[in-house]
Design an enzyme around this catalytic site. Structure first.
Site, mmCIF file in Angstrom:
data_model
loop_
_atom_site.group_PDB
_atom_site.id
_atom_site.type_symbol
_atom_site.label_atom_id
_atom_site.label_comp_id
_atom_site.label_asym_id
_atom_site.label_seq_id
_atom_site.Cartn_x
_atom_site.Cartn_y
_atom_site.Cartn_z
ATOM 1 N N SER A 150 0.671 -1.202 0.023
ATOM 2 C CA SER A 150 0.084 -0.012 0.105
ATOM 3 C C SER A 150 0.926 1.197 -0.016
ATOM 4 O O SER A 150 1.579 1.541 -0.951
ATOM 5 C CB SER A 150 -1.059 0.143 1.213
ATOM 6 O OG SER A 150 -2.233 0.647 0.919
ATOM 7 N N LYS A 202 -21.169 17.361 10.141
ATOM 8 C CA LYS A 202 -20.293 17.519 11.111
ATOM 9 C C LYS A 202 -19.707 16.413 11.946
ATOM 10 O O LYS A 202 -18.643 16.326 12.254
ATOM 11 C CB LYS A 202 -20.629 18.786 12.104
ATOM 12 C CG LYS A 202 -19.724 19.258 12.796
ATOM 13 C CD LYS A 202 -18.285 19.769 11.715
ATOM 14 C CE LYS A 202 -17.206 20.457 12.605
ATOM 15 N NZ LYS A 202 -16.080 20.788 11.746
#
Length: 339
Positions: A150, A202
């Site tokens: 990765s 949020k």
């Protein structure tokens, strides 16, 4: 309790360790002990050069720098108890600077043993390595050890040549953001989340409630963007069609042998082969292999590494609850972790 300076001049030792033990036990019994911070010796300060392998010729003055990238790639101070306590991104930049400033360093071998890490940290190290090559014109050869997956594979794209051991685990091209739905657990505990927020998204990723379709679309869009960036870099650096890379980049890992057959790495070999390749790219036949470590070190061979000495050991005994775990976008291979 009196202290004296160690003969080596690098730290302090207890003259009477029994008194220290008695004092610590007293504090524990009194219930006023909040934590213990041990600052071991041999930490901090500038990097110093460690000779790993001498050149074959006594008159050779050239060097190959061996730079390690191991563990999680994060732009933050690492675990002090089980690691060096270093910021991997900062340490990587320091080591590159040392190799860049030494005119006798003709090439770099990047020894990678990492499952990857944060998207931004991986990209910063990738860009730093690209700039190093552009400004110094010194070749860089990657040598993948046990794992180079990765974000660590992403970093290797900035190298001139990539070697992988036959048993290396690499690939895992992709992005992940690990989030958890703990609504069932919270319900059993009688806990609920009631945030005061300025907008509906949020508290994106709040584990105390199911994720909405809108929230999932927002996060998936970010993941897809970072994934496309990863794929484009692999396609460009490995000279592969983008659709071919997307077929290979489904998150799976490959052995070094398979990665070479698929064009994800250049050669299957060992660390000695990577060093020889670095010499050839630099146009030299011999060199001393050096590394950059904190303090005075000794490495008996090219496979050795200095013990990871923590910058401090912070033992906290008052744990009222679990610390908040911050979520992030990761170029990371994390087998065995539920998602």
């Amino acid at each position: 309790m009196r202290y004296r300076k160690c003969r080596c001049g690098r730290g302090w030792s207890l003259r009477k360790p029994r008194l220290a033990t008695i004092g610590l036990l007293t504090l524990l019994q009194a219930g006023c002990f909040n934590g213990l911070v041990l600052a071991p010796t041999h930490v901090g300060g500038p990097l110093s050069q460690t000779v790993i392998a001498d050149s074959k010729s006594c008159i050779c003055c050239w060097k190959v720098a061996l730079i390690d990238v191991d563990g999680m790639i994060m732009n933050a101070k690492g675990s002090a108890l089980f690691g060096s306590g270093e910021n991997p991104v900062s340490l990587f930049r320091e080591r590159l600077d040392e190799a860049a400033c030494d005119p006798r360093v003709k090439a770099v071998v990047l020894r990678i043993n990492s499952p990857g890490g944060a998207v931004t940290a991986s990209d910063i190290m990738y860009q730093e390595l690209l700039q190093f090559r552009q400004h110094t014109h010194k070749p860089v050869v990657a040598c993948m050890m046990d794992v180079a997956a990765s974000g660590a594979y992403y970093l290797s794209m900035a190298c001139d040549v990539i070697y992988a051991h036959p048993t290396t685990v690499t690939g895992s091209i992709g992005v992940i953001m690990s989030l958890y739905n703990a609504t069932g657990l919270f319900a059993k505990l009688g806990v609920s989340s009631d945030p005061i927020k300025s907008g509906p998204n949020k508290d994106l990723g709040n584990p105390a409630r199911p994720m909405t379709d809108e929230e999932r679309a927002i996060l998936q869009g970010i993941v897809d963007s970072f994934y496309s960036q990863f794929v484009e870099i692999v396609a460009q650096k490995r000279h592969l069609p983008e659709d071919r890379v997307r077929t290979l980049a489904d998150g799976r890992v490959y052995t070094g042998v398979d990665a070479c057959k698929l064009g994800l790495v250049d050669k299957v070999g060992y660390l000695e082969d990577a060093i020889d390749a670095a010499l050839a790219l630099a146009g030299i036949k011999d060199a001393t292999v050096v590394a950059y470590d904190r303090g005075d070190g000794y490495r008996g061979s090219i496979y050795a590494g200095l013990p990871k000495i923590p910058s401090q050991i912070d033992l906290k005994l008052d744990v009222p609850g679990l610390k908040n775990v911050s979520a992030g976008f990761m170029y990371l291979w994390e087998p065995g972790v539920p998602h």
